[in-house]
Design a protein around this motif. Structure first.
Motif, mmCIF file in Angstrom:
data_model
loop_
_atom_site.group_PDB
_atom_site.id
_atom_site.type_symbol
_atom_site.label_atom_id
_atom_site.label_comp_id
_atom_site.label_asym_id
_atom_site.label_seq_id
_atom_site.Cartn_x
_atom_site.Cartn_y
_atom_site.Cartn_z
ATOM 1 N N GLU A 23 0.836 -1.199 0.000
ATOM 2 C CA GLU A 23 0.000 0.000 0.000
ATOM 3 C C GLU A 23 0.874 1.254 0.000
ATOM 4 O O GLU A 23 0.583 2.229 -0.712
ATOM 5 C CB GLU A 23 -0.917 -0.011 1.229
ATOM 6 C CG GLU A 23 -1.952 1.102 1.221
ATOM 7 C CD GLU A 23 -2.965 0.969 2.332
ATOM 8 O OE1 GLU A 23 -3.682 1.957 2.582
ATOM 9 O OE2 GLU A 23 -3.026 -0.103 2.953
ATOM 10 N N LEU A 24 1.945 1.218 0.780
ATOM 11 C CA LEU A 24 2.860 2.358 0.810
ATOM 12 C C LEU A 24 3.579 2.523 -0.527
ATOM 13 O O LEU A 24 3.744 3.645 -1.029
ATOM 14 C CB LEU A 24 3.880 2.175 1.930
ATOM 15 C CG LEU A 24 3.381 2.478 3.350
ATOM 16 C CD1 LEU A 24 4.397 2.015 4.382
ATOM 17 C CD2 LEU A 24 3.098 3.965 3.516
ATOM 18 N N ALA A 104 -3.134 -8.531 -5.119
ATOM 19 C CA ALA A 104 -2.325 -9.041 -6.233
ATOM 20 C C ALA A 104 -2.148 -7.965 -7.305
ATOM 21 O O ALA A 104 -1.058 -7.822 -7.878
ATOM 22 C CB ALA A 104 -2.976 -10.285 -6.829
ATOM 23 N N ARG A 105 -3.193 -7.194 -7.572
ATOM 24 C CA ARG A 105 -3.098 -6.125 -8.567
ATOM 25 C C ARG A 105 -2.178 -5.011 -8.095
ATOM 26 O O ARG A 105 -1.453 -4.407 -8.886
ATOM 27 C CB ARG A 105 -4.493 -5.590 -8.881
ATOM 28 C CG ARG A 105 -5.341 -6.546 -9.711
ATOM 29 C CD ARG A 105 -6.772 -6.095 -9.832
ATOM 30 N NE ARG A 105 -7.554 -7.075 -10.585
ATOM 31 C CZ ARG A 105 -8.799 -7.439 -10.279
ATOM 32 N NH1 ARG A 105 -9.411 -6.892 -9.233
ATOM 33 N NH2 ARG A 105 -9.431 -8.352 -11.002
ATOM 34 N N ARG A 106 -2.216 -4.729 -6.806
ATOM 35 C CA ARG A 106 -1.332 -3.704 -6.270
ATOM 36 C C ARG A 106 0.120 -4.135 -6.413
ATOM 37 O O ARG A 106 0.984 -3.348 -6.788
ATOM 38 C CB ARG A 106 -1.670 -3.451 -4.799
ATOM 39 C CG ARG A 106 -0.970 -2.228 -4.191
ATOM 40 C CD ARG A 106 -1.479 -1.967 -2.790
ATOM 41 N NE ARG A 106 -2.906 -1.714 -2.788
ATOM 42 C CZ ARG A 106 -3.766 -2.256 -1.924
ATOM 43 N NH1 ARG A 106 -3.346 -3.098 -1.003
ATOM 44 N NH2 ARG A 106 -5.047 -1.958 -1.988
ATOM 45 N N ARG A 107 0.404 -5.395 -6.122
ATOM 46 C CA ARG A 107 1.766 -5.910 -6.269
ATOM 47 C C ARG A 107 2.200 -5.834 -7.738
ATOM 48 O O ARG A 107 3.326 -5.435 -8.042
ATOM 49 C CB ARG A 107 1.843 -7.351 -5.777
ATOM 50 C CG ARG A 107 3.228 -7.979 -5.951
ATOM 51 C CD ARG A 107 3.240 -9.442 -5.588
ATOM 52 N NE ARG A 107 3.079 -9.655 -4.158
ATOM 53 C CZ ARG A 107 1.968 -10.089 -3.579
ATOM 54 N NH1 ARG A 107 0.891 -10.365 -4.312
ATOM 55 N NH2 ARG A 107 1.902 -10.247 -2.284
ATOM 56 N N VAL A 110 3.157 -2.317 -8.678
ATOM 57 C CA VAL A 110 4.447 -1.929 -8.100
ATOM 58 C C VAL A 110 5.588 -2.550 -8.900
ATOM 59 O O VAL A 110 6.550 -1.876 -9.273
ATOM 60 C CB VAL A 110 4.527 -2.352 -6.617
ATOM 61 C CG1 VAL A 110 5.950 -2.178 -6.089
ATOM 62 C CG2 VAL A 110 3.549 -1.544 -5.773
ATOM 63 N N VAL A 111 5.485 -3.843 -9.172
ATOM 64 C CA VAL A 111 6.547 -4.548 -9.901
ATOM 65 C C VAL A 111 6.713 -3.976 -11.302
ATOM 66 O O VAL A 111 7.843 -3.769 -11.776
ATOM 67 C CB VAL A 111 6.241 -6.061 -9.969
ATOM 68 C CG1 VAL A 111 7.205 -6.773 -10.914
ATOM 69 C CG2 VAL A 111 6.315 -6.674 -8.577
ATOM 70 N N ARG A 112 5.608 -3.710 -11.956
ATOM 71 C CA ARG A 112 5.654 -3.201 -13.329
ATOM 72 C C ARG A 112 6.361 -1.848 -13.420
ATOM 73 O O ARG A 112 6.966 -1.526 -14.445
ATOM 74 C CB ARG A 112 4.230 -3.077 -13.875
ATOM 75 C CG ARG A 112 4.149 -2.718 -15.343
ATOM 76 C CD ARG A 112 2.720 -2.770 -15.828
ATOM 77 N NE ARG A 112 1.826 -1.960 -15.017
ATOM 78 C CZ ARG A 112 0.525 -1.812 -15.249
ATOM 79 N NH1 ARG A 112 -0.023 -2.446 -16.274
ATOM 80 N NH2 ARG A 112 -0.224 -1.067 -14.467
ATOM 81 N N GLY A 113 6.332 -1.075 -12.321
ATOM 82 C CA GLY A 113 6.917 0.255 -12.349
ATOM 83 C C GLY A 113 8.365 0.329 -11.924
ATOM 84 O O GLY A 113 8.950 1.426 -11.948
ATOM 85 N N LEU A 167 -4.885 -9.775 -13.225
ATOM 86 C CA LEU A 167 -4.161 -8.614 -12.709
ATOM 87 C C LEU A 167 -4.396 -7.356 -13.541
ATOM 88 O O LEU A 167 -4.420 -6.250 -13.007
ATOM 89 C CB LEU A 167 -2.663 -8.914 -12.660
ATOM 90 C CG LEU A 167 -2.239 -10.087 -11.765
ATOM 91 C CD1 LEU A 167 -0.738 -10.290 -11.842
ATOM 92 C CD2 LEU A 167 -2.679 -9.863 -10.328
ATOM 93 N N ARG A 168 -4.562 -7.525 -14.845
ATOM 94 C CA ARG A 168 -4.718 -6.367 -15.720
ATOM 95 C C ARG A 168 -6.168 -5.914 -15.858
ATOM 96 O O ARG A 168 -6.435 -4.860 -16.442
ATOM 97 C CB ARG A 168 -4.156 -6.686 -17.107
ATOM 98 C CG ARG A 168 -2.646 -6.871 -17.112
ATOM 99 C CD ARG A 168 -2.154 -7.327 -18.476
ATOM 100 N NE ARG A 168 -0.701 -7.465 -18.511
ATOM 101 C CZ ARG A 168 -0.018 -7.955 -19.533
ATOM 102 N NH1 ARG A 168 -0.664 -8.342 -20.638
ATOM 103 N NH2 ARG A 168 1.289 -8.071 -19.480
ATOM 104 N N GLY A 169 -7.085 -6.699 -15.349
ATOM 105 C CA GLY A 169 -8.495 -6.367 -15.467
ATOM 106 C C GLY A 169 -9.090 -5.958 -14.138
ATOM 107 O O GLY A 169 -8.384 -5.705 -13.155
#
Length: 227
Positions: A23-24, A104-107, A110-113, A167-169
């Protein structure tokens, strides 16, 4: 530190620390968030955080470490059908992430960025693939290594494809979608037991003169299968 993050109790379990960290990261950015901020928001000491995770990047992939350990235990048990066991292992991991799709979408965001996290994700995915590959070779003595690595790679790719749809939806992607795709993978490898296919595909037997051109054989088969 974002004042929108609620601090769990002092005895916060690992899962709560992971959720707080993600979240942070989502609110402030991965590089802009310190371990001290995560520990304070999660209600744990800095030393406890490092003892549980090791570092900021480790907390992002903490669930994968747990799942890999879980799969090792699962695959160490006796399984009548090793091919099915590998598929079921994939389902176990997917079920974990689909239980909390927003986390899972938040993770994923974060990873994608963060390029360094994307690189680590590639390594993590390969660890699943290698686990499946090694399990198949150990469970099926004499299995062609190409078949082992091919099936392991296919199952991993299918799993990741279905997971990315989630994750993308914004909608749920039920486990049944993954199971159907994994059944198709076993069918392609010829290891799906008879009667296990949804709807039970019929067996078609055709006889043609040896001299008939291949193109005509294909045309007639296609004509019959389309009727």
């Amino acid at each position: 530190m974002s004042d929108t993050v609620a601090a769990p109790s002092q005895a916060a379990p690992r899962a709560a620390v992971v959720a707080t960290a993600l979240e942070l990261f989502a609110a402030q950015g991965f590089d802009q968030t310190s371990v001290e901020q995560i520990a304070q928001a999660a209600g744990v000491s800095r030393s406890t955080f490092f003892r549980q995770f090791g570092g900021k990047d480790d907390v992002v992939f903490a669930d994968h470490e747990v799942q890999l350990d879980r799969l090792r235990e699962f695959l160490a048990k006796p399984h009548e059908d090793p091919w099915a066991a590998v598929c079921e292992a994939s389902v176990l991991v997917y079920t974990h992430f689909v239980a909390d799709p927003e986390l899972a979408r938040r993770r994923y965001a974060v990873v994608r960025g963060v390029p360094a996290l994307r690189d680590r994700e590639i390594v993590t995915v390969f660890r699943y693939e290698r686990l499946f590959d090694e399990y198949l070779r150990a469970s099926l003595p004499g299995l062609d290594p190409l078949d082992a690595v091919g099936f392991a790679a296919l199952v991993t790719a299918i799993h990741n494809h279905v997971l990315r749809k989630l994750l993308r939806g914004t909608k749920k992607v039920p486990v049944s979608i993954l199971r159907a795709a994994l059944d198709d993978a076993r069918r392609r490898f010829g290891v799906l037991p008879e009667g296990a296919e949804a709807g039970g595909d019929e067996v078609v037997v055709a006889v043609f003169p040896r001299a008939m051109p291949t193109a005509e054989v294909a045309r007639r088969l296609r004509e019959q299968l389309d009727t």
